[in-house]
Design a protein around this motif. Sequence first.
Motif, PDB file in Angstrom:
ATOM      1  N   TYR A   1      -4.795  14.103   5.406  1.00  0.00           N
ATOM      2  CA  TYR A   1      -5.059  14.393   6.820  1.00  0.00           C
ATOM      3  C   TYR A   1      -5.147  15.896   7.047  1.00  0.00           C
ATOM      4  CZ  TYR A   1      -4.792   9.587   8.204  1.00  0.00           C
ATOM      5  OH  TYR A   1      -5.074   8.264   8.351  1.00  0.00           O
TER       6      TYR A   1
ATOM      7  N   ALA B   1     -10.423   8.913  10.031  1.00  0.00           N
ATOM      8  CA  ALA B   1      -9.386   8.217   9.262  1.00  0.00           C
ATOM      9  C   ALA B   1      -9.517   6.712   9.455  1.00  0.00           C
ATOM     10  CB  ALA B   1      -8.007   8.707   9.677  1.00  0.00           C
ATOM     11  N   MET B   2     -10.759   6.255   9.548  1.00  0.00           N
ATOM     12  CA  MET B   2     -11.016   4.818   9.662  1.00  0.00           C
ATOM     13  C   MET B   2     -12.068   4.428   8.634  1.00  0.00           C
ATOM     14  SD  MET B   2     -11.128   4.150  13.754  1.00  0.00           S
ATOM     15  CE  MET B   2     -12.038   5.609  14.153  1.00  0.00           C
ATOM     16  N   ASN B   3     -12.070   3.169   8.268  1.00  0.00           N
ATOM     17  CA  ASN B   3     -13.155   2.637   7.434  1.00  0.00           C
ATOM     18  C   ASN B   3     -14.381   2.474   8.320  1.00  0.00           C
ATOM     19  OD1 ASN B   3     -10.509   0.974   6.027  1.00  0.00           O
ATOM     20  ND2 ASN B   3     -11.860   2.154   4.719  1.00  0.00           N
TER      21      ASN B   3
ATOM     22  N   ARG C   1       0.831  -1.211   0.000  1.00  0.00           N
ATOM     23  CA  ARG C   1       0.000   0.000   0.000  1.00  0.00           C
ATOM     24  C   ARG C   1       0.865   1.261   0.000  1.00  0.00           C
ATOM     25  NH1 ARG C   1      -4.379   0.322   4.587  1.00  0.00           N
ATOM     26  NH2 ARG C   1      -2.567   0.911   5.817  1.00  0.00           N
TER      27      ARG C   1
ATOM     28  N   LYS D   1      -2.451   6.818   1.260  1.00  0.00           N
ATOM     29  CA  LYS D   1      -2.200   7.301   2.620  1.00  0.00           C
ATOM     30  C   LYS D   1      -1.223   8.466   2.503  1.00  0.00           C
ATOM     31  CE  LYS D   1      -2.463   4.915   6.962  1.00  0.00           C
ATOM     32  NZ  LYS D   1      -3.913   4.898   7.189  1.00  0.00           N
TER      33      LYS D   1
ATOM     34  N   ARG E   1     -13.341  14.657   2.147  1.00  0.00           N
ATOM     35  CA  ARG E   1     -11.933  14.298   2.348  1.00  0.00           C
ATOM     36  C   ARG E   1     -11.276  13.840   1.045  1.00  0.00           C
ATOM     37  NH1 ARG E   1     -10.420   9.074   2.243  1.00  0.00           N
ATOM     38  NH2 ARG E   1      -8.338   9.500   2.968  1.00  0.00           N
TER      39      ARG E   1
ATOM     40  N   GLU F   1     -16.231   7.158   4.994  1.00  0.00           N
ATOM     41  CA  GLU F   1     -15.279   6.748   6.035  1.00  0.00           C
ATOM     42  C   GLU F   1     -15.629   7.452   7.340  1.00  0.00           C
ATOM     43  OE1 GLU F   1     -11.375   5.452   5.420  1.00  0.00           O
ATOM     44  OE2 GLU F   1     -11.176   6.446   3.483  1.00  0.00           O
TER      45      GLU F   1
ATOM     46  N   LEU G   1      -9.891   4.634   1.397  1.00  0.00           N
ATOM     47  CA  LEU G   1      -8.673   3.879   1.663  1.00  0.00           C
ATOM     48  C   LEU G   1      -8.973   2.400   1.892  1.00  0.00           C
ATOM     49  CD1 LEU G   1      -5.518   5.033   2.803  1.00  0.00           C
ATOM     50  CD2 LEU G   1      -6.327   3.166   4.241  1.00  0.00           C
TER      51      LEU G   1
ATOM     52  N   ALA H   1     -12.952   1.269  11.748  1.00  0.00           N
ATOM     53  CA  ALA H   1     -11.938   0.214  11.789  1.00  0.00           C
ATOM     54  C   ALA H   1     -10.628   0.732  11.214  1.00  0.00           C
ATOM     55  CB  ALA H   1     -12.408  -0.998  10.995  1.00  0.00           C
ATOM     56  N   GLY H   2      -9.553   0.561  11.992  1.00  0.00           N
ATOM     57  CA  GLY H   2      -8.224   0.976  11.544  1.00  0.00           C
ATOM     58  C   GLY H   2      -7.176   0.436  12.508  1.00  0.00           C
ATOM     59  N   THR H   3      -5.926   0.466  12.084  1.00  0.00           N
ATOM     60  CA  THR H   3      -4.855  -0.142  12.880  1.00  0.00           C
ATOM     61  C   THR H   3      -4.761   0.425  14.301  1.00  0.00           C
ATOM     62  OG1 THR H   3      -3.570  -0.672  10.928  1.00  0.00           O
ATOM     63  CG2 THR H   3      -2.337  -0.437  12.975  1.00  0.00           C
TER      64      THR H   3
ATOM     65  N   GLY I   1      -8.383  -0.296   3.748  1.00  0.00           N
ATOM     66  CA  GLY I   1      -7.835  -0.585   5.074  1.00  0.00           C
ATOM     67  C   GLY I   1      -7.578  -2.072   5.295  1.00  0.00           C
ATOM     68  N   ILE I   2      -6.462  -2.352   5.950  1.00  0.00           N
ATOM     69  CA  ILE I   2      -6.100  -3.745   6.253  1.00  0.00           C
ATOM     70  C   ILE I   2      -6.998  -4.280   7.370  1.00  0.00           C
ATOM     71  CG2 ILE I   2      -4.213  -5.216   7.110  1.00  0.00           C
ATOM     72  CD1 ILE I   2      -2.334  -3.106   5.615  1.00  0.00           C
ATOM     73  N   THR I   3      -7.346  -3.425   8.323  1.00  0.00           N
ATOM     74  CA  THR I   3      -8.292  -3.831   9.368  1.00  0.00           C
ATOM     75  C   THR I   3      -9.650  -4.131   8.740  1.00  0.00           C
ATOM     76  OG1 THR I   3      -7.133  -2.194  10.724  1.00  0.00           O
ATOM     77  CG2 THR I   3      -9.093  -3.229  11.684  1.00  0.00           C
ATOM     78  N   ARG I   4     -10.091  -3.277   7.826  1.00  0.00           N
ATOM     79  CA  ARG I   4     -11.374  -3.473   7.136  1.00  0.00           C
ATOM     80  C   ARG I   4     -11.439  -4.840   6.472  1.00  0.00           C
ATOM     81  NH1 ARG I   4     -12.728  -3.346   1.944  1.00  0.00           N
ATOM     82  NH2 ARG I   4     -14.851  -2.754   1.324  1.00  0.00           N
TER      83      ARG I   4
HETATM   84  C1  LIG Z   1      -5.034   4.259   7.546  1.00  0.00           C
HETATM   85  C2  LIG Z   1      -6.430   4.561   7.181  1.00  0.00           C
HETATM   86  C3  LIG Z   1      -7.476   3.623   7.372  1.00  0.00           C
HETATM   87  C4  LIG Z   1      -7.258   2.303   8.063  1.00  0.00           C
HETATM   88  O1  LIG Z   1      -6.364   1.459   7.420  1.00  0.00           O
HETATM   89  P1  LIG Z   1      -5.711   0.243   8.212  1.00  0.00           P
HETATM   90  O2  LIG Z   1      -4.876  -0.435   7.205  1.00  0.00           O
HETATM   91  O3  LIG Z   1      -6.826  -0.606   8.703  1.00  0.00           O
HETATM   92  O4  LIG Z   1      -4.939   0.827   9.346  1.00  0.00           O
HETATM   93  C5  LIG Z   1      -8.741   3.954   6.921  1.00  0.00           C
HETATM   94  N1  LIG Z   1      -9.003   5.142   6.360  1.00  0.00           N
HETATM   95  C6  LIG Z   1      -8.041   6.069   6.161  1.00  0.00           C
HETATM   96  C7  LIG Z   1      -8.389   7.353   5.521  1.00  0.00           C
HETATM   97  C8  LIG Z   1      -6.726   5.822   6.583  1.00  0.00           C
HETATM   98  O5  LIG Z   1      -5.793   6.742   6.410  1.00  0.00           O
END
Ligand SMILES: *Cc1c(COP(=O)(O)O)cnc(C)c1O
Length: 355
Positions: free
Chosen positions: A202, A236-238, A98, A197, A187, A233, A257, A301-303, A259-262
């Motif tokens: 941001y 900054a999370m899904n 990514r 990313k 955004r 979103e 984005l 959901a996000g890291t 997302g790996i958590t997503r």
């Molecule tokens: C980093 C991020 C996420 C989450 O991504 P992960 O890989 O789950 O950490 C979601 N949305 C945005 C805008 C991000 O920057």
Amino acid sequence: MKTDTVTQIDITKTSKSKIENVDFNNLSFGQVFSDHMLVCDYKDGTWETPKIIPYQPITLEPSAKIFHYGQSVFEGMKAYKDSDNNILVFRPIDNCKRLNISSKRLAIPEIPEAYFMDGLKELLRLEKDWIPTSDGSALYIRPFVFASGEGFHASPADAYKFVIACAPSGSYFAGKVKVLIEETYSRSANGGVGFAKAGGNYAGQFYPTQLAKDKGYHQVIWTDDNTHEYIEEAGAMNIFARIDDTLLTVPTSDRILDGITRKSIIQIAKDENIPVEVRKISVKELIEAAENGSLKELFGAGTAAVISPIAGFGFKGQDYDLPEVENSYASLLKKRITDIQTNKTVDPYGWRVKV
Ligand SMILES: *Cc1c(COP(=O)(O)O)cnc(C)c1O
């Protein structure tokens, strides 16, 4: 320096560790930094030998292009230590891939995967004692690339720096959040950089988020830039919603984005026999579900937070509160994913990488 990785990495160790000064029982998020960092420079068309050096300031010329044209991308990931003292990282190759997807969109040269992975592993071995082990804590890892090359002309830089820095961090959980569905600002846009990313994404979020905070909300739910009728979103999370017993999330696109958590949550939920639908979710549908009681959960959901439950949302001056649910998907899925991350359970997916 001899290592068991394929990439040559020059290592200079710190003469004095800072670790004694750190209170590992009271860690906040991303505020203290470990002893070393990985640095790799791009010059004359190639990435040079990566170096691990003591964590220290970076000096740049005022004309460095990062300051003017914002060529910068980053990643966020976490390392854990299990009860046998193994160092574990969650899906790091996905972060590497990514980072390069983000870099490409910002005309930044892609980093060789071996430099990222071997550099990461070597750094983590050196910083092993910095990985916290208490519940919810982890070593937060921040890889980033920025334009260090110089000149005021608006064009891609000819030099870049790839850095990995680490911050031992406590549990991110900040309680349930109240969010505001955004009707004015966006955004990301079609054809834009929302899927990357990129640091600038941001920067563009801070002002509308500040306006939402002034109204008493913690975060913004972003909607599509064209109609503001569909949610995209959560900060900054899904975003995920549970309507009746179906788990919903929106498809990724060039505005959202990946997302790996997503994607981990989607996989785990399916294997838990939770009905999952990946489709557009309109604000109208969300409000109707909130009003008729079928909207049971909403979470990001996000890291950093893994899963961040949402207590309620505001839209056009009206607040909609979500009920307290027993056996929430949010807590079930968070437990499943963190148990895999920390080696408290088997990992049928091969997501956990032992360093
Ligand atoms: C980093 C991020 C996420 C989450 O991504 P992960 O890989 O789950 O950490 C979601 N949305 C945005 C805008 C991000 O920057």
